[in-house]
Each structure stands twice: as structure tokens, then as C-alpha cells.
Design an enzyme around this catalytic site. Structure first.
Site, mmCIF file in Angstrom:
data_model
loop_
_atom_site.group_PDB
_atom_site.id
_atom_site.type_symbol
_atom_site.label_atom_id
_atom_site.label_comp_id
_atom_site.label_asym_id
_atom_site.label_seq_id
_atom_site.Cartn_x
_atom_site.Cartn_y
_atom_site.Cartn_z
ATOM 1 C CE LYS A 290 -3.771 -0.673 2.266
ATOM 2 N NZ LYS A 290 -4.399 -1.016 3.559
ATOM 3 N NE ARG B 145 -5.186 3.326 3.544
ATOM 4 C CZ ARG B 145 -5.259 3.530 2.240
ATOM 5 N NH1 ARG B 145 -4.717 4.605 1.700
ATOM 6 N NH2 ARG B 145 -5.833 2.630 1.458
ATOM 7 N N GLY C 102 -7.798 -7.127 3.938
ATOM 8 C CA GLY C 102 -8.661 -7.059 5.107
ATOM 9 C C GLY C 102 -8.163 -7.808 6.329
ATOM 10 C CG MET D 164 -2.648 -7.138 8.951
ATOM 11 S SD MET D 164 -0.945 -6.764 8.629
ATOM 12 C CE MET D 164 -0.969 -6.186 6.964
ATOM 13 N NE ARG E 283 -5.886 -4.921 -3.172
ATOM 14 C CZ ARG E 283 -6.534 -4.952 -2.004
ATOM 15 N NH1 ARG E 283 -5.882 -4.811 -0.873
ATOM 16 N NH2 ARG E 283 -7.838 -5.112 -1.958
ATOM 17 C CG HIS F 71 -12.879 -8.118 3.139
ATOM 18 N ND1 HIS F 71 -13.264 -7.367 4.209
ATOM 19 C CD2 HIS F 71 -11.829 -7.470 2.595
ATOM 20 C CE1 HIS F 71 -12.493 -6.308 4.311
ATOM 21 N NE2 HIS F 71 -11.615 -6.348 3.341
ATOM 22 C CB SER G 279 12.773 -43.339 -15.750
ATOM 23 O OG SER G 279 11.690 -42.602 -15.245
ATOM 24 C CB CYS H 146 8.403 -41.686 -13.923
ATOM 25 S SG CYS H 146 9.319 -42.956 -13.050
ATOM 26 C CE1 TYR I 126 10.315 -39.349 -19.153
ATOM 27 C CE2 TYR I 126 12.230 -39.650 -20.585
ATOM 28 C CZ TYR I 126 11.335 -40.154 -19.641
ATOM 29 O OH TYR I 126 11.456 -41.438 -19.193
#
Ligand code: ADP
Ligand code: MG
Ligand code: MG
Length: 900
Positions: A25, A95, A104, A106, A339, A460, A776, A846, A866
Site C-alpha cells: 500500500k 493504514r 482485510g 490487518m 495493487r 472481502h 528414469s 516419473c 523429459y
């Protein structure tokens, strides 16, 4: 240490790193000031002060007093008003705000600086006593609740009683005198409860408020929120002190919340709510139902145009969708917050793709903006389209505002605690509240869906649920909820706690009972973005699939082959003809109970056609993609019945005595099956099992080839720990395979490799690679054996090892995210050594980790070919593989830059 910064101190400085100290903020306010947007003046106390506060037994740093005093002096000079001035007082808001948004969770205190003298000054100066006393009663109420901790309900009760006396429901209809009386009532109540007088020294009020904000960092709801959102590593909250601007001055004033794009769909529409003659928290709290921005457009076109300009400026500046708070005072616009806006998963895709197409961000950035959870949540269910709508309509209880799409089915509970308790028992619940408050996050998190009677898309409940992609319907005003009786009424019907309901987050409808849900259709932008990912990634993405159905599903999800096909699942279940599953089970059980090789071969011969058919189905589904098939892995006792009843049944079916069966099962018992007779060890003892399985694979492949289907079988030996072992089994595999191929006259290529899932195999990888054509990594077993942790038993203590507030030994659950420090080292060593012997050694993974975004990054870094994961995680792996490349590029660029 400098703890205090005015908003206008940042000329010429970069914004990003600021959030850590100023909180989101504070950084947003400083940044908006810097780029010339209309922001009220103010200053921010950094998160470092909060950090100090908690590190020193809740004491503020000494130098803070002077610094705040100086910043306040500057603010007074700038605004030409003084805190507590009986003629023209400066009022401020105090704030909260940390580096990560915690909507919301705090506290914030508005209208600080009012007392009996200042309020008179404010009334005279503005010529608006109603407004001045409205601000005063808000302040006294907020201060009593937030700073002193008096129960909110007691204060609200007085407000309600007063409105009842005046026969009005609307705050704006309350005259100044009534507000003045209410303030008196509040203060009397305050005195009665605390034995103190309400503090009327403005600077004292300011400090009370500042400390209350710091305290709110550790309030239970905030701590819970950080826990469920896995937010760690923050210093604390910053405190922003902002000159008050007033939306409650009359019809030409108001307050609003808006998103620069639609947070549910991602559409490029300006989306928001505006409340005339109101102060900030009124919109979010859902006290009155706000108007849409288009209505505000008609009401005050000039201000709207200005707001629209701010919207553009901020999107271009932050290059992302923003969530804005603003207030209009006497026709003048003030920005109070910006924000990055929370959005639904579908909106996340749309916004990322659109912004890339608009040229606002690059494709790489677009890819970076999508999180694994966004993909997961895209697949949340919706109501089946073939559900009888008329019948469904007759079950409709109410219709509210759709805050987060998707659908949810669950049993009704009316409190967050109950939601947690029920969910803990494995129940699916829908949390129903009049409105949710930040205390409810724990319960909201475990619920399938959330339903509230009040509030809009910016409430909220909506904001929090949206962040989780959780189905949420708000503002369902027909609902008459009674917490005492644990029931709600609507549309002439009564729904009690424990009753099933269904929410349709797409249109906000609420239905009685359980409605059938299905997977949703994926948005166009999902395909676009994943195509971009495929264009960037180097890692291949395969799937773990044991059935033709799973294979087909995985192909749809973008899999490029099978990395793990477990043959033992086929012993339990016939996926094409489920009614025939018993035949297979019987055959494998007969094989296990068999007394000699002869009998075993007979039983295996019966299994062969089943296996062959399954493999054909899988090869067909994979249509030319490679398929890695693992030979039998689990210990044999997993296949036989352990209770006497079923043992008797089995004995009868295969024509042996119950004692024979029971004795065999007894024999198979192991103290530690995980480290027992399993994996390739079974085939060392019973080579005929290997022979049958290889035969089934190769015969299936040949048949497919004859039907012009491309096949690339890879036969995988599990749990290898030595070269010699692999040599024996690999050799046997090749002998069987080559003989069949030769006889068939068909040309077929195949590969024989191994799983690396024991530390010893990783350490001896150079030797094993002499006889194995591919590796693998089975990281589930490798994690268990490397760490000496049994996954099945770790549940009792592992959570403490992972929780940063407890032991915090591991950064994450090592069974979910690969333990790079330990297990990861074995992976690296194995690849390095293996490729020393066989430079082109193909390497994959895997285990569960193949579908975990962080682990996929690691697999990229160590040079695997992969990853393989469950079908539903395939898109996550595709995205993570692309992000790995992007990050690597960025890191290289940075390293180069540093060198220079
Ligand atoms: P939250 O983080 O809960 O949104 P905020 O600090 O943003 O808390 O404040 C709560 C409400 O009060 C918001 O709607 C905000 O716009 C409003 N508000 C905060 N500061 C001021 C101010 N200086 N003037 C007018 N309204 C304010
Ligand atoms: Mg806010
Ligand atoms: Mg294994």
C-alpha cells in the site's frame, strides 16, 4: 535508521524494491504520487519498524517518535491544517499494508484526530455538521474496536438501535444531532467498559492507532491467512498515515473500488462499484449495495473520465491489472490505493494473453504470470450442461452475485469453525455466512464454496475466494440466515446445517441438493498460452498412465508420451471390461500361490493375453509417442487376500487347500516391504514373470506395427541397484524380445532401461549405464531411501519439519517438491556419471515430482530430457518447463551484466 518516508520523497527512484519496506500500500501511494496522480499527502513507517517492534518485546524503536513527529509536521505544512486544530483540523487515516497483499486481514483506523473541539471546527469549516459528526462517530467506533478491542457487536448494536429509533436504515439519513448523541453513547460505553475516558489527545490517538496496526500483524486472522497462503519471509506491516479525504460529505462525494479489467473474466472492461456519500470501508463491508461504474459515469462524467485516465496510466505503469480504491470529495478525485488485482484463473490467462497481444508485456512475461495453481483451478468443475434445467430451476433457492466462477457441492455450515471441523472429518462443506469477515479465512479455505447474503464482487469474501479460484456467490439477499437456529430460509424453503446445496459460481445461483458437475470447457487463451510455452520449453513432457483412457486424456492435455506405465495395475483391474477384472486377479493370485514353476507358467500364460490387450490399447492411444513400461514392482503380498474369508474363496477357485493359500500368504509377509522382495528382485527370483511381461509388450507392439501404428516401447526395470543385476535382467529382456521379433519378421525397435530410485544406483550410474539405455528417476522411492523417510509414516512428523513456525527443517514437503539439497544431489550425480558412460543417455523423471512446478525447474536445470506426471499435471509441467527456460535466460543475462 530511517523508518519514515513521505509519499513525495521518491522522485526519480525505482518503485519495485520499495514494497518490501513500505508495504504494497505504501509503495503504491508513493508511486502514484511520483507519477503525478491525485493522492492525498502522507507518509509511511516502514516494515523495519514492525520487525523491530516484535524483536524487542513489542517496543517501538526510539528514533521513531521524532521521525513521525517531523513527517507529521511536513504533512501539516503541506496541507495547511493541524492535527487537533479546533478550527480547521487535519484528519488522517492510519493504514496497514505488508509487502504481500493480505486483503482485510490487518487493521486500518480512519478519521484519526477528532475530539469534541476539532469536530466543531470541522463542522464550521465545511459548513456540514452532519458530515463532521458522521466522521466522528465512525472514528470513535473504529478506535474503540480496533485500538482498545471493545467488541464490535456492542457498538453496532447501539448504532442499530439509534437507526430504529429514527425509523431509518440508511446512514445518510441520520442527522448531525443523532450522530452527536451516538458519540456520547459510545464514549459512555467506553468509560463503563474500560474505566478510562476516551482519548481525546490527537497525537495520542495517532500513536494508539500506529501501535494497533503493528499489533494487527500478529492478529489470529492475519497469522491464519499467512499460513494458508504460505506467505513467509516478510518483515511485518508498514503503517501509512494519510490525510483523510471525505466521500461522506454529500451527494457530490462518494467512494469506490474498481479493477482495471474484469477480475472474473479478464475482459478489458473497467469494472467497479461506487457508493455515493460514503466512506471507504462502506463499499467493502457491503453495508449498502453500491452502484456500478457505468452508473457513476452518468452521475459524474468528468470524474469518471478522470478515473478512466488513471486506469490507463496505472495499467501502463504497472503493466498488470490493478485493483484501485478511490474517493470523490466534492467532485474531486483522490486515489487511495493501487495493487495488482486478484483474478480468477480464467481471467489470469485472458489478461496475460491480451496484454502480450497489446504489446504491454512480452510473451515470456505472460508465461511468467501464470501460476501452477491457475492451471489447476481452470479445471474446477461446472454444472453439467445436460442437467435438466427445468428440474434444476425448481430446486433454486436463491440467486446472488457470481464472484468466482466454477461450481461447488457441499453440506451447509454456518461458521468457519464448523467448516474446519467438518472438513477435518472429510466432509465437503459450503460455508454460508451473512458476510464473511477476515476471521473466517480458515473455514473459507477448507470449504468447497462460499455463499454470503451481502456484499458485492469487491467484498472481502469475493476477493479472498478469487485468489484461491474457489467458487463463491455473494450478495444473495433473499437468504434469511439464522446463526442461532443453524438454518437459512429462502424462497419458502428451509435449509439446515448439514443439508446439501450446490452453488453455481457462473451465474450466482444456489440450488438445494447435489447437482452433477463436470469439467469446464477451457478458455481459448489457455491454449494460446500453452502453445507459447511449448514453443519455448526444452524439456519433454510425458505422462504416467496405466490405461488407454488415461493415455488419451494425457494426450489431450499435451503429453508427448508415457514416462511410466505401471503394469501391476493391470493385474487388478480390466479397464475396458471391468466385469472381467476378477479373471485377472485370479490369474495373478494363482501364479503367486503356485507351488512350482510349472504351475506358475500356466497361470502366467493366462495373464499374457490380458496384458497384451492392455498394451495394444495404450500403444494405439499414444500413436507413435514413446511408451515406457515398467515391469512388475510391488511385493507379491499386495496381490493376495489377507482375510480368511477371501483366502477360502481363492482356495476353492484355484483348487488348493485353504492351508496352502494361508501358508503362502504367511510366507510372503515382510517386516519392511518397502525394502523387501519387490521391484526387479522379483524377476531375479521368478524370471518367468519378466518373460511373460516382455512377451506381452513385444507382441502387442508387433501387432500394432502390423496395423501401421507407430510404436516406441521402452522396457523399464525397477529398483535396480547394481550393474550385474541390470545385466541379467536386461539380457533376459532382450533375449525374449529379439526372439519374438525375429520370428515375426517385423522390424521393431525398442529400448531397455532402468529406474534410478535407490541411492546406490545413482552412485553407480556410470556402471549401470553400460547396460541400461535410459534412466528414469523414481523420485518417490529415491526420496524415501535417500532420506530414510517412509512416506506412509511421515504424516506424523513431517508437517512440523516443513512448518516454518515449528522446526522448518525443509522448505517444502520433500514428497511434493524435490529435496534439491539431498535427493537432488543424487539426481545430479546419476545423470553426470550415466552420461559419462553413455553420452546420449536419455533421462527422465516419473515420480510425483514430475508434476510439481518447482521440481520441473530443477529437472530442467540438471539437464533431463523429459518429465512425466499424471495427466492432469501435464499442462503444469509444460508451463513450468517454459518458465525454467525463461528464468535461465534471465539469470544468464544478469550474470553477463554483472561481469561487465
Ligand atoms: P484495507 O487494506 O482493509 O483495504 P485500507 O487501509 O485500504 O484498508 O482502508 C480501508 C478503507 O478506508 C478503504 O476503502 C480506503 O479507501 C479508505 N481510506 C483509507 N485511507 C483513507 C483516507 N485517507 N481518506 C479516505 N478514505 C480512506
Ligand atoms: Mg484498501
Ligand atoms: Mg518405485
Amino acid at each position: 535508521m530511517k523508518y519514515v518516508f513521505s509519499f513525495d520523497e521518491w522522485k526519480g527512484k525505482k518503485p519495485k524494491d520499495l514494497a518490501h519496506q513500505l508495504g504494497g500500500k505504501g509503495a503504491g501511494l508513493a508511486e502514484m504520487t511520483r507519477i503525478g496522480l491525485p493522492v492525498p499527502a502522507g507518509f509511511t513507517i516502514t516494515t523495519l519498524a514492525c520487525d523491530y517492534y516484535y524483536k524487542h518485546g513489542r517496543k517501538l524503536p526510539k528514533e521513531l517518535k521524532g521521525q513521525v513527529h517531523a513527517a507529521l509536521g511536513k504533512l501539516e505544512k503541506k496541507t495547511g491544517k493541524k492535527l487537533g486544530d479546533p478550527h480547521d483540523p487535519l484528519l488522517v487515516s492510519v493504514r496497514s499494508g505488508s509487502a504481500r497483499s493480505m486483503p482485510g486481514m490487518m487493521e486500518t483506523i480512519l478519521n484519526v484526530g477528532l475530539n469534541d473541539q476539532a469536530v466543531e471546527g470541522l463542522a464550521k469549516k465545511t459548513g456540514n455538521a452532519r458530515f463532521a459528526y458522521d466522521a466522528y462517530r465512525r472514528f470513535v467506533q473504529m478506535y474503540s474496536a480496533v485500538v482498545i478491542g471493545l467488541p464490535k457487536e456492542e457498538l453496532e448494536e447501539k448504532l442499530r438501535a439509534m437507526k430504529t429509533r429514527l425509523k431509518t436504515k440508511d446512514d445518510t439519513q441520520v442527522p448531525a444531532e443523532a450522530w452527536r448523541d451516538l458519540v456520547k453513547e459510545y464514549k459512555a460505553h467506553f468509560h463503563k467498559k474500560t474505566g478510562m475516558h476516551f482519548p481525546d489527545d490527537p497525537e495520542g490517538q495517532l500513536w494508539g492507532a500506529i501501535e494497533a496496526v503493528f499489533r494487527s500483524w500478529m492478529a489470529e486472522k492475519a497469522v491464519t491467512y499467512r499460513r494458508v497462503e504460505k506467505i513467509t519471509g516478510l518483515l511485518g506491516t508498514a503503517v501509512s498515515v494519510v490525510q483523510m479525504v471525505f466521500g461522506n460529505k454529500g451527494e457530490n462525494s462518494g467512494t469506490g473500488v474498481c479493477f482495471t479489467r474484469d477480475p472474473s473474466t479478464g475482459g478489458k472492461e473497467f469494472y467497479g462499484d461506487y457508493l455515493v456519500n460514503a466512506q471507504g470501508e462502506d463499499v467493502v463491508a457491503g453495508i449498502r449495495t453500491p452502484m456500478h461504474l457505468d452508473e457513476m459515469h452518468k452521475l459524474m462524467p468528468k470524474v469518471y473520465a478522470q478515473l478512466e485516465g488513471v486506469r490507463r496510466t496505472l495499467e501502463e505503469h504497472y503493466r498488470d491489472m490493478q485493483d484501485l480504491e478511490f474517493t470523490v470529495e466534492d467532485g474531486r478525485l483522490y486515489m487511495l490505493q493501487t495493487r495488482t488485482g486478484k483474478r480468477t484463473p480464467a481471467a489470469a490467462f485472458k489478461i496475460a494473453v491480451d496484454m502480450a497481444k497489446e504489446g504491454l508485456i512480452t510473451k515470456e512475461e505472460a508465461l511468467g504470470r501464470i501460476k501452477a495453481e491457475d492451471i489447476e483451478r481452470l479445471f474446477y468443475p461446472v454444472i453439467r450442461s445436460d442437467v435438466n434445467r427445468a428440474e434444476l430451476g425448481s430446486r433454486q433457492l436463491a440467486i446472488g452475485i457470481s464472484a468466482v466462477p466454477g461450481a461447488a457441492v457441499g453440506r451447509v455450515v454456518f461458521t468457519a469453525e464448523e467448516a474446519e471441523e467438518w472438513a477435518g472429518r472429510g466432509e465437503k462443506v459450503i460455508l454460508v455466512r451473512r458476510e464473511t469477515s477476515p476471521e473466517d479465512v480458515g473455514g473459507m479455505f477448507v470449504a468447497q464454496g462460499i455463499l454470503t447474503a451481502t456484499g458485492g464482487k469487491t467484498s472481502h469474501a469475493a476477493v479472498v475466494a478469487r485468489g484461491w479460484g474457489k467458487c463463491c456467490v455473494v450478495g444473495c439477499e433473499q437468504l434469511d440466515i439464522s446463526y442461532e437456529e443453524k438454518l437459512m430460509q429462502s424462497n419458502g424453503r428451509v435449509v439446515r446445517q448439514g443439508d446439501w446445496i450446490t452453488l453455481d459460481g457462473n451465474d450466482g445461483a444456489v440450488f438445494e441438493g447435489q447437482v452433477q458437475l463436470v469439467m469446464p470447457e477451457l478458455p481459448e487463451t489457455y491454449y494460446t498460452l500453452l502453445k507459447w510455452a511449448d514453443g519455448i520449453r526444452r524439456l519433454g513432457v510425458r505422462t504416467n498412465a496405466d490405461t488407454p483412457q488415461d493415455s488419451r486424456k494425457a494426450i489431450q492435455m499435451g503429453a508427448e508420451g508415457i514416462g511410466l506405465c505401471r503394469t501391476e495395475h493391470m493385474f487388478f483391474k480390466d479397464f475396458e471390461q471391468p466385469e472381467k477384472s476378477a479373471d485377472r486377479q485370479l490369474a495373478i493370485q494363482e501364479m503367486i500361490v503356485a507351488q512350482d514353476r510349472e504351475a506358475r507358467l500356466k497361470a502366467l500364460a493366462r495373464l499374457l493375453p490380458f496384458q497384451r490387450r492392455d498394451f495394444i490399447g495404450i500403444f494405439e492411444a499414444m500413436n507413435g509417442f514413446p511408451v515406457t513400461i515398467r515391469l512388475i514392482d510391488p511385493p507379491l503380498h499386495e496381490f493376495v487376500p489377507h482375510d480368511p474369508e477371501r483366502q477360502k474363496d481363492l482356495a476353492e477357485k484355484i483348487g488348493v487347500s485353504v492351508e496352502t493359500v494361508a501358508r503362502r500368504v504367511e510366507q510372503l509377509h515382510e517386516a519392511n516391504p518397502m525394502l523387501g522382495h519387490r521391484g526387479c528382485r522379483l524377476c531375479i527370483t521368478y524370471p518367468e514373470i519378466l518373460e511373460m511381461q516382455v512377451r506381452a509388450i513385444i507382441e502387442a507392439a508387433i501387432e500394432c506395427k502390423k496395423r501401421k501404428i507407430k510404436v516406441l516401447p521402452e522396457i523399464m526395470i525397477p529398483l535396480t541397484l547394481d550393474r550385474k543385476e541390470m545385466e541379467i535382467l536386461g539380457g533376459a529382456t532382450r533375449r525374449v524380445a529379439d526372439e519374438i521379433i525375429k520370428k515375426s519378421g517385423v522390424k521393431l525397435e525398442y529400448a531397455v532401461g532402468t529406474m534410478i530410485e535407490l541411492p546406490r544406483a545413482a552412485l553407480l550410474a556410470d556402471q549401470i549405464a553400460e547396460v541400461a539405455e535410459f534412466f528414469s528417476y523414481g523420485t518417490n522411492d529415491l526420496t524415501q531411501t535417500c532420506m530414510g523417510l517412509s512416506r506412509d509414516d511421515a504424516g506424523r512428523f513431517l508437517p512440523d519439519y516443513v512448518d516454518p513456525n515449528k522446526a522448518g527443517v525443509f522448505p517444502a514437503d520433500p514428497f511434493q517438491t524435490i529435496d534439491e539439497a539431498g535427493v537432488g544431489q543424487l539426481v545430479r550425480i546419476g545423470i553426470e556419471k550415466g552420461r559419462k558412460t553413455r553420452p546420449k543417455l536419455k533421462v527422465g523423471i516419473c515420480g510425483e515430482h514430475g508434476g510439481d512446478a518447482t521440481s520441473v525447474r530443477f529437472c530442467h536445470q540438471v539437464g533431463m530430457d523429459y518429465v512425466s506426471c499424471s495427466p492432469f499435471r501435464v499442462p503444469i509441467a509444460r508451463l513450468a518447463a517454459a518458465q525454467a527456460v525463461i528464468e535461465e535466460k534471465a539469470a544468464k543475462k544478469k550474470a553477463k551484466g554483472n561481469k561487465r
